[in-house]
Design an enzyme around this catalytic site. Sequence first.
Site, PDB file in Angstrom:
ATOM      1  N   ASP A  73     -12.349   3.146 -10.387  1.00  0.00           N
ATOM      2  CA  ASP A  73     -12.269   2.182  -9.288  1.00  0.00           C
ATOM      3  C   ASP A  73     -10.901   2.277  -8.637  1.00  0.00           C
ATOM      4  O   ASP A  73      -9.972   2.874  -9.191  1.00  0.00           O
ATOM      5  CB  ASP A  73     -12.460   0.759  -9.826  1.00  0.00           C
ATOM      6  CG  ASP A  73     -11.440   0.427 -10.899  1.00  0.00           C
ATOM      7  OD1 ASP A  73     -10.351  -0.073 -10.537  1.00  0.00           O
ATOM      8  OD2 ASP A  73     -11.697   0.674 -12.092  1.00  0.00           O
TER       9      ASP A  73
ATOM     10  N   ASP B 177      -7.600   0.197  -7.726  1.00  0.00           N
ATOM     11  CA  ASP B 177      -6.973  -0.995  -8.271  1.00  0.00           C
ATOM     12  C   ASP B 177      -6.873  -2.084  -7.206  1.00  0.00           C
ATOM     13  O   ASP B 177      -7.056  -1.842  -6.011  1.00  0.00           O
ATOM     14  CB  ASP B 177      -5.598  -0.651  -8.840  1.00  0.00           C
ATOM     15  CG  ASP B 177      -5.199  -1.571  -9.963  1.00  0.00           C
ATOM     16  OD1 ASP B 177      -5.998  -1.722 -10.906  1.00  0.00           O
ATOM     17  OD2 ASP B 177      -4.105  -2.132  -9.919  1.00  0.00           O
TER      18      ASP B 177
END
Length: 315
Positions: free
Chosen positions: A255, A257
């Site tokens: 992902d 951050d």
Amino acid sequence: MRRSYSSYWCAHSLQPSYPQPPATRPGYPQNAVRVHPAHHRSGYSLRHGHSRRYRRYRRFRLLLPARRRRGDRARHSLRPPSDVVTVGRIGSRSVAFIPRHGRDHRFPPHRIPYRANLWALRSLGVRQVVAPSAVGSLRAEYGPGAIVVPDQLVDRTSGRPQTYYDVDGAVHVSFADPYCPTGRSTAVAAARAGDWQTVDGGTLVVIEGPRFSTRAESQWFAGNGWSIVGMTGFPEAILARELALCYTSISLVTDHDAGVEAGQGVTHDEVLEFFAQNVTRMRTLVAETVQSLPEERTCPCGSALDGIKLPFELP
């Protein structure tokens, strides 16, 4: 928790020669057998297991340097690693595997027995460590699914034991370049051959966890030029160096951050789902890396302790 779902895959010739039972479950090394800490520091005694097809090792306990002292002599305390150690083969290479968080994921990143894990691997004869992990990206161009093989590390943890040499004087080990150059080049080549989006180099910042970063922290990390954020890469790297082990981090971006994009930030379930979708590819990547590592080390990792007087003998 995020940044912490992986385990150690470690390649090197293991001594003594192990029996070759069938693999215990898919994704584990071929011909795997499980070794659990119990009573002996070194040497392994055999007994017949429940199956006549192979013999299993007795449990042995690993000795770690302790902070307590008895008189003028340092004592050693007994400490088990995260879980049983699975030993077997990947191709022609002998390997040992430790689930970093335990098989039931009982250890959060700040409670993992890092010292025990690395000591267990060294005790088994491991000299090269491949450490996959899940990380968050601090750069927009490194999206989910990218593989980053970092060449630098920043420690933002607190309170984790990060040395074996905390008795009988200080031992100062060089840590300017935290990762094995040979391991890094091998992992990068394997990732590119596997058609991953591959980033050669970058800085991993390791946070204490188990919480994720605030948006301000994430933006600060990115503003410093750091590339990815995780929770388990330290003190693993320095403990490996203190044992003269090669250590290579293979980081899967799950992902962006919190400071990289708008929204509510990453959730635990989202990271678990993404990692599950890629775990088979990651196993393949780690296996290819392990098989491609040179059997004879020519990197500087093995000489990290040359000329240094140690307070105790390494296994």
